[in-house]
Design a protein around this motif. Structure first.
Motif, PDB file in Angstrom:
ATOM      1  N   LYS A   1      -3.361  -4.653  -0.033  1.00  0.00           N
ATOM      2  CA  LYS A   1      -4.026  -5.579   0.896  1.00  0.00           C
ATOM      3  C   LYS A   1      -4.745  -6.749   0.221  1.00  0.00           C
ATOM      4  CE  LYS A   1      -4.403  -2.502   4.885  1.00  0.00           C
ATOM      5  NZ  LYS A   1      -3.458  -3.183   5.788  1.00  0.00           N
TER       6      LYS A   1
ATOM      7  N   GLU B   1      -8.667   8.769   2.247  1.00  0.00           N
ATOM      8  CA  GLU B   1      -9.317   7.461   2.254  1.00  0.00           C
ATOM      9  C   GLU B   1     -10.832   7.682   2.242  1.00  0.00           C
ATOM     10  OE1 GLU B   1      -7.342   5.221   5.816  1.00  0.00           O
ATOM     11  OE2 GLU B   1      -6.709   7.303   5.805  1.00  0.00           O
TER      12      GLU B   1
ATOM     13  N   ASP C   1      -7.155   6.713  -1.588  1.00  0.00           N
ATOM     14  CA  ASP C   1      -6.404   5.579  -1.057  1.00  0.00           C
ATOM     15  C   ASP C   1      -7.413   4.509  -0.649  1.00  0.00           C
ATOM     16  OD1 ASP C   1      -5.165   3.718   0.557  1.00  0.00           O
ATOM     17  OD2 ASP C   1      -3.941   5.181   1.650  1.00  0.00           O
TER      18      ASP C   1
ATOM     19  N   PHE D   1      -4.151   7.357   7.326  1.00  0.00           N
ATOM     20  CA  PHE D   1      -2.981   6.475   7.299  1.00  0.00           C
ATOM     21  C   PHE D   1      -2.708   6.111   5.846  1.00  0.00           C
ATOM     22  CE2 PHE D   1      -0.484   2.658   7.363  1.00  0.00           C
ATOM     23  CZ  PHE D   1       0.448   2.922   8.358  1.00  0.00           C
TER      24      PHE D   1
ATOM     25  N   GLY E   1       0.812  -1.207   0.000  1.00  0.00           N
ATOM     26  CA  GLY E   1       0.000   0.000   0.000  1.00  0.00           C
ATOM     27  C   GLY E   1       0.849   1.262   0.000  1.00  0.00           C
ATOM     28  N   ALA E   2       1.918   1.252   0.795  1.00  0.00           N
ATOM     29  CA  ALA E   2       2.778   2.434   0.844  1.00  0.00           C
ATOM     30  C   ALA E   2       3.361   2.729  -0.533  1.00  0.00           C
ATOM     31  CB  ALA E   2       3.895   2.226   1.868  1.00  0.00           C
TER      32      ALA E   2
ATOM     33  N   GLN F   1      -7.267  -0.106   2.018  1.00  0.00           N
ATOM     34  CA  GLN F   1      -8.063  -0.887   2.968  1.00  0.00           C
ATOM     35  C   GLN F   1      -9.511  -1.074   2.505  1.00  0.00           C
ATOM     36  OE1 GLN F   1      -8.869  -0.699   7.769  1.00  0.00           O
ATOM     37  NE2 GLN F   1      -6.859  -0.151   7.040  1.00  0.00           N
TER      38      GLN F   1
END
Ligand code: PLP
Length: 397
Positions: free
Chosen positions: A251, A189, A222, A137, A105-106, A225
């Motif tokens: 993920k 997000e 993002d 995050f 993800g980063a 998740q």
């Protein structure tokens, strides 16, 4: 300490960055996990929203085994079929024309930030500033850490990356107030996961999309998740009826193999020519084969509908439980991404659940988080909720 003791060995040799629970898992199947003592657990965490098809899904195991046996890795200087198929699937099922594959993800977010800056440099008069949100995050690389609006992750790592500003989440006016003539993108997000399962609502996302359109800014979502079905749609942005300009995934995409993806529209992608970005492992054939099969299973077996249905049921059950215990403040979520906010630190509850054979998670200190495999049944939801209710009643009264 014996060489077969994973807990002792890890504690002895690993950089101490994880606050681990004293359990070592050896096997998983569906929504179940087993530890080294043979004790069974019900998994409502799915490896932090990763094993969405459940552990050891036969189609995923088969795809990985077959691909590993034929071609494990070649350099990104060459083409492979699993990668080609994954790129096609990602683009044809989203707003995007192009995708870049990475390992996490980063990295997916790092690529998104670089793409936005490149676009700003080449096509938007040198604009470079990114606005991200408090409570977010986005990862632990320097750029994604700078965009992460949580002090606890940033402390001791200054100086962070210049040109990334933070604004409150869920408040479009506050976002607008941070825009300057150097701003190129807003990054957020659709639901803040690590920030405590904070659901800003469809209206907020539509307002941010409007704001970006009016100001000529890129919207980076993002969905590391929330993506790949977690909220009951393939991508969470679909609930709001908007599309982003850049989208990031990781993920659940690889069902447990490391893979990230950054999706973009053609006109933005055009500035990223050969040599502008890359990765040795990104789009590895085995990870791609797992991701292709993940998407095929997710889209082909009615799982998104199941997620919406069982997710509503789970949310109702959590609200019932919260109403009956002191110390439960709020229940928030969508699809199979849920949080229960407590009036105190939630880790002791997570530890007590683990003792009782239930795997859940704590985030934002006081929020119990539930991210079960999307294949979870109502009976398994009931089983997990019964343990949770008992633990909460014992600890909170
Ligand atoms: N973005 C979001 C929304 C996340 O939840 C996470 C991880 O939890 C990341 C990015 C970072 O992903 P990774 O740990 O794969 O680098």
């Amino acid at each position: 300490m014996t060489s077969a003791d994973p807990i002792a060995l890890t504690q002895r040799y690993e950089l101490g960055v994880y606050a681990r629970y004293p359990v070592a898992f050896v096997r998983g199947e569906g929504c179940r996990l087993w530890d080294t003592d043979g004790k069974a657990y019900l998994d409502l965490f799915a490896g932090l929203a990763v094993t969405s098809l459940g552990h050891a899904h036969p189609a995923i195991v088969q795809a990985i085994q077959a691909q590993a046996a034929s071609l494990l890795h070649v350099s990104n200087l060459y083409y492979t079929l699993p990668k080609a198929r994954l790129l096609e699937l990602l683009c044809t099922h989203s707003f995007a024309d192009r995708a870049f594959l990475s390992n996490s993800g980063a990295e997916a977010n790092e690529a998104a930030l670089k793409i936005a800056r490149r676009y700003g440099s080449a096509r938007a008069g040198g604009r470079y500033e990114i606005i991200a949100t408090h409570g977010s995050f986005h990862g632990r690389t320097f750029a994604t850490l700078t965009a992460t609006g949580q002090e606890k992750h940033r402390v001791g790592f200054d100086p962070l990356l210049p040109g990334i500003r933070l604004a409150p989440f869920g408040d479009v006016r506050a976002l607008a107030a941070e825009i300057t003539d150097r701003t190129i993108a807003i990054m957020l997000e659709p639901i803040q996961g690590e920030g405590g399962v904070v659901v800003p609502g469809d209206r907020f996302l539509r307002e941010v999309r409007d704001l970006c359109d009016r100001q000529g800014l890129l919207l980076i979502l993002d969905e590391v998740q929330t993506g790949i079905g977690r909220t009951g749609k393939l991508f969470a942005y679909e609930h709001a009826g908007i599309v982003p300009d850049i989208l990031t995934l990781a993920k659940a995409l690889g069902s447990g193999l490391p893979i990230g993806a950054t999706l973009v529209r053609a006109d933005i992608a055009g500035e990223m020519g050969p040599g502008s970005h890359g990765s040795t492992f990104g789009g590895n054939p085995v990870a791609c084969a797992a991701a292709v099969r993940t998407l095929e299973v997710l889209l082909g077996e009615g799982l998104l509908e199941h997620c919406r249905d069982v997710g509503r049921y789970f949310g109702d059950r959590l609200r019932d439980i919260a109403a009956g215990v002191d110390g439960a403040r709020a229940v928030r979520g969508l699809g199979l991404m849920w949080g229960m906010e407590l009036d105190r630190p939630a880790r002791p509850i997570v530890e007590a659940c683990l003792t009782e054979g239930l795997v859940i998670n704590v985030t934002a200190e006081r929020v119990l988080r539930f991210l079960p495999p999307l294949v979870i049944s109502r009976a398994e939801v009931d089983e997990g909720c019964a343990i949770l209710e008992q633990v909460l009643k014992t600890h909170l009264g």
